[in-house]
Design an enzyme around this catalytic site. Structure first.
Site, PDB file in Angstrom:
ATOM      1  N   GLY A   1       2.957  -1.525   4.525  1.00 62.29           N
ATOM      2  CA  GLY A   1       2.913   0.351   4.046  1.00 62.29           C
ATOM      3  C   GLY A   1       4.233   1.040   3.940  1.00 62.29           C
ATOM      4  O   GLY A   1       5.090   0.619   2.934  1.00 62.29           O
ATOM      5  N   GLY A   2       4.886   1.602   4.710  1.00 65.64           N
ATOM      6  CA  GLY A   2       6.089   2.324   4.566  1.00 65.64           C
ATOM      7  C   GLY A   2       7.190   1.287   3.717  1.00 65.64           C
ATOM      8  O   GLY A   2       8.073   1.395   2.785  1.00 65.64           O
TER       9      GLY A   2
ATOM     10  N   GLY B   1       2.917   2.187  10.676  1.00 70.15           N
ATOM     11  CA  GLY B   1       4.572   2.862  10.190  1.00 70.15           C
ATOM     12  C   GLY B   1       4.996   3.329  12.097  1.00 70.15           C
ATOM     13  O   GLY B   1       5.661   4.561  12.185  1.00 70.15           O
TER      14      GLY B   1
ATOM     15  N   SER C   1       4.053  -2.356  10.019  1.00 68.28           N
ATOM     16  CA  SER C   1       5.452  -2.392  10.596  1.00 68.28           C
ATOM     17  C   SER C   1       6.142  -3.312  10.247  1.00 68.28           C
ATOM     18  O   SER C   1       6.383  -4.302  10.741  1.00 68.28           O
ATOM     19  CB  SER C   1       5.672  -2.040  12.003  1.00 68.28           C
ATOM     20  OG  SER C   1       5.120  -1.079  12.500  1.00 68.28           O
TER      21      SER C   1
ATOM     22  N   ASN D   1       1.096  -1.382  -0.163  1.00 69.45           N
ATOM     23  CA  ASN D   1      -0.040   0.234   0.158  1.00 69.45           C
ATOM     24  C   ASN D   1       0.565   1.119  -0.008  1.00 69.45           C
ATOM     25  O   ASN D   1       1.463   1.496   0.990  1.00 69.45           O
ATOM     26  CB  ASN D   1      -1.337   0.098   0.856  1.00 69.45           C
ATOM     27  CG  ASN D   1      -1.715   1.307   1.320  1.00 69.45           C
ATOM     28  OD1 ASN D   1      -2.163   2.441   0.241  1.00 69.45           O
ATOM     29  ND2 ASN D   1      -2.441   1.098   2.752  1.00 69.45           N
ATOM     30  N   TRP D   2       1.255   1.750  -1.466  1.00 68.69           N
ATOM     31  CA  TRP D   2       2.296   2.861  -1.399  1.00 68.69           C
ATOM     32  C   TRP D   2       1.693   4.187  -0.525  1.00 68.69           C
ATOM     33  O   TRP D   2       2.022   5.380   0.052  1.00 68.69           O
ATOM     34  CB  TRP D   2       2.405   3.316  -2.870  1.00 68.69           C
ATOM     35  CG  TRP D   2       3.526   2.302  -3.401  1.00 68.69           C
ATOM     36  CD1 TRP D   2       3.748   1.058  -2.228  1.00 68.69           C
ATOM     37  CD2 TRP D   2       3.714   2.534  -4.938  1.00 68.69           C
ATOM     38  NE1 TRP D   2       4.530   0.763  -3.689  1.00 68.69           N
ATOM     39  CE2 TRP D   2       5.183   1.370  -4.421  1.00 68.69           C
ATOM     40  CE3 TRP D   2       3.436   3.127  -5.538  1.00 68.69           C
ATOM     41  CZ2 TRP D   2       5.833   1.222  -5.702  1.00 68.69           C
ATOM     42  CZ3 TRP D   2       4.462   2.832  -6.725  1.00 68.69           C
ATOM     43  CH2 TRP D   2       5.544   1.996  -6.453  1.00 68.69           C
ATOM     44  N   LYS D   3       0.226   3.851  -0.316  1.00 73.51           N
ATOM     45  CA  LYS D   3      -0.039   5.179   0.115  1.00 73.51           C
ATOM     46  C   LYS D   3      -0.831   6.800  -0.328  1.00 73.51           C
ATOM     47  O   LYS D   3      -0.402   6.209  -1.849  1.00 73.51           O
ATOM     48  CB  LYS D   3      -0.154   5.268   1.806  1.00 73.51           C
ATOM     49  CG  LYS D   3      -0.220   4.356   2.903  1.00 73.51           C
ATOM     50  CD  LYS D   3      -0.445   4.974   4.027  1.00 73.51           C
ATOM     51  CE  LYS D   3       0.091   3.498   5.131  1.00 73.51           C
ATOM     52  NZ  LYS D   3       0.512   2.857   6.141  1.00 73.51           N
TER      53      LYS D   3
ATOM     54  N   GLU E   1      -5.019  -4.589  11.111  1.00 71.05           N
ATOM     55  CA  GLU E   1      -4.144  -3.583  10.706  1.00 71.05           C
ATOM     56  C   GLU E   1      -4.166  -3.319  12.446  1.00 71.05           C
ATOM     57  O   GLU E   1      -4.498  -2.363  12.150  1.00 71.05           O
ATOM     58  CB  GLU E   1      -4.134  -2.914   9.760  1.00 71.05           C
ATOM     59  CG  GLU E   1      -4.090  -3.643   8.698  1.00 71.05           C
ATOM     60  CD  GLU E   1      -3.607  -2.988   7.124  1.00 71.05           C
ATOM     61  OE1 GLU E   1      -2.104  -3.067   7.104  1.00 71.05           O
ATOM     62  OE2 GLU E   1      -3.967  -1.090   7.801  1.00 71.05           O
TER      63      GLU E   1
ATOM     64  N   HIS F   1      -9.897   1.147   5.460  1.00 70.20           N
ATOM     65  CA  HIS F   1      -8.136   1.725   6.135  1.00 70.20           C
ATOM     66  C   HIS F   1      -8.049   2.858   7.407  1.00 70.20           C
ATOM     67  O   HIS F   1      -9.173   2.752   6.712  1.00 70.20           O
ATOM     68  CB  HIS F   1      -7.423   2.297   5.305  1.00 70.20           C
ATOM     69  CG  HIS F   1      -5.682   2.239   5.402  1.00 70.20           C
ATOM     70  ND1 HIS F   1      -4.793   2.953   6.912  1.00 70.20           N
ATOM     71  CD2 HIS F   1      -4.832   1.176   5.866  1.00 70.20           C
ATOM     72  CE1 HIS F   1      -3.778   2.714   6.571  1.00 70.20           C
ATOM     73  NE2 HIS F   1      -3.614   1.236   5.888  1.00 70.20           N
TER      74      HIS F   1
ATOM     75  N   GLU G   1      -6.635   4.680   8.652  1.00 66.01           N
ATOM     76  CA  GLU G   1      -6.077   6.485   7.397  1.00 66.01           C
ATOM     77  C   GLU G   1      -7.560   6.874   7.588  1.00 66.01           C
ATOM     78  O   GLU G   1      -7.476   8.018   6.696  1.00 66.01           O
ATOM     79  CB  GLU G   1      -5.005   6.116   7.249  1.00 66.01           C
ATOM     80  CG  GLU G   1      -3.797   5.732   7.831  1.00 66.01           C
ATOM     81  CD  GLU G   1      -2.517   5.897   7.177  1.00 66.01           C
ATOM     82  OE1 GLU G   1      -2.477   5.632   5.772  1.00 66.01           O
ATOM     83  OE2 GLU G   1      -1.808   4.765   7.682  1.00 66.01           O
TER      84      GLU G   1
HETATM   85  P1  PGA Z   1       3.276   0.320   7.253  1.00 64.98           P
HETATM   86  O1  PGA Z   1       1.451   0.737   7.440  1.00 64.98           O
HETATM   87  O2  PGA Z   1       3.542  -0.826   7.166  1.00 64.98           O
HETATM   88  O3  PGA Z   1       3.470   1.307   7.176  1.00 64.98           O
HETATM   89  O4  PGA Z   1       3.119  -0.199   9.088  1.00 64.98           O
HETATM   90  C1  PGA Z   1       0.720  -0.408   6.985  1.00 64.98           C
HETATM   91  C2  PGA Z   1      -0.598  -0.042   6.786  1.00 64.98           C
HETATM   92  O5  PGA Z   1      -1.234   1.110   6.794  1.00 64.98           O
HETATM   93  O6  PGA Z   1      -0.958  -0.858   5.667  1.00 64.98           O
END
Ligand code: PGA
Length: 253
Positions: A231-232, A170, A210, A10-12, A164, A93, A95
């Protein structure tokens, strides 16, 4: 893990066309590791370009509008995403639930819109730190999912659930394999209750929060973990494919 593990990036809100080279590198590596199903959800602006660049990996979106078309300035419908080359949509998600005030009911409508456009759905869920500390994580996630999961017939066939925990996203603090397995077993029981034994058992349950190459093998070897939402660590081919490699080479339990 019975099925091929599913590793989704997920590149956000990251990525311009300069990042297409990473998508190409991820795709090339995925072609050499067919034991793992790899997918990427770039920002809207890159969906079509990534779709054109890659041969092996799945391409999806990070959100969609619940409607099909109309006067919704700035929004994008599931069928428009499908037209751009997306095959799945991430919905719910944290976010978006927190940053955009999305309710469970809205998340459900988005999931149903994606299914109606013949796309697959990755449904996210997860508790915050306070809820976990209070010992209410399982109850919270069960209620959140019950109110968010699509109610359409055969929805489970195109469904993936991603657990999640918000406090793990993150932060560098991943949940422990034991806590992940405990939560995933509860989610499995809910899926069986909602969709029946056969369909409920076939849904993959991913962990997100993470996940990195260094912890991926342990997390992905845990019971009931069908893959990861990353994510990251999905932003470079090196770290993302480090996770995919770990998924294809689990620890012996
Ligand atoms: P992260 O994000 O791997 O940067 O913790 C995961 C996500 O929000 O899907």
């Amino acid at each position: 893990m019975a099925e091929r593990p599913y590793i989704v990036g997920n590149w956000k809100m990251n990525g311009t066309r300069a990042m297409l080279s990473e998508a190409r590198a991820i795709d090339r590596a995925a072609q050499r590791h067919m034991k793992v199903e790899v997918a990427l959800a770039p920002p809207y602006t890159l969906i079509h370009a990534v779709h054109r660049e890659v041969e092996q990996i799945g391409v999806g979106a990070q959100d969609c509008h619940p409607g099909t078309d109309g006067a919704f300035t700035g929004d994008i419908s599931a069928s428009m995403l499908a037209d751009a080359g997306a095959k799945f949509v991430i919905v719910g998600h944290s976010e978006r639930r927190m940053g955009h005030g999305e309710s469970n009911e809205l998340v459900r409508q988005k999931a149903q819109a994606a299914l109606s456009a013949s796309m697959r759905v990755i449904m996210c869920c997860g508790e915050d730190a306070e809820t976990r500390k209070a010992g209410r994580a399982i109850q919270f996630v069960t209620e959140q999912l019950t109110a968010s999961l699509p109610e359409m017939a055969d929805a489970a066939e195109k469904l993936t659930v991603a657990y999640e925990p918000i406090w793990a996203i993150g932060t560098g603090n991943n949940a422990t394999p034991a806590d992940i397995t405990e939560m995933h077993r509860e989610i499995r029981a809910l899926l069986v209750k909602l969709y029946g034994e056969e369909q409920g058992k076939a849904v993959r349950i991913l962990y997100g929060g993470s996940v990195k190459p260094e912890n991926a093998r342990e997390i992905l070897s845990a019971d009931e973990v069908g893959g990861a939402l990353v994510g990251g660590a999905s932003l470079t081919a090196d770290s993302f494919m480090g996770i995919a490699l770990a998924a294809g080479d689990p620890l012996d339990n």
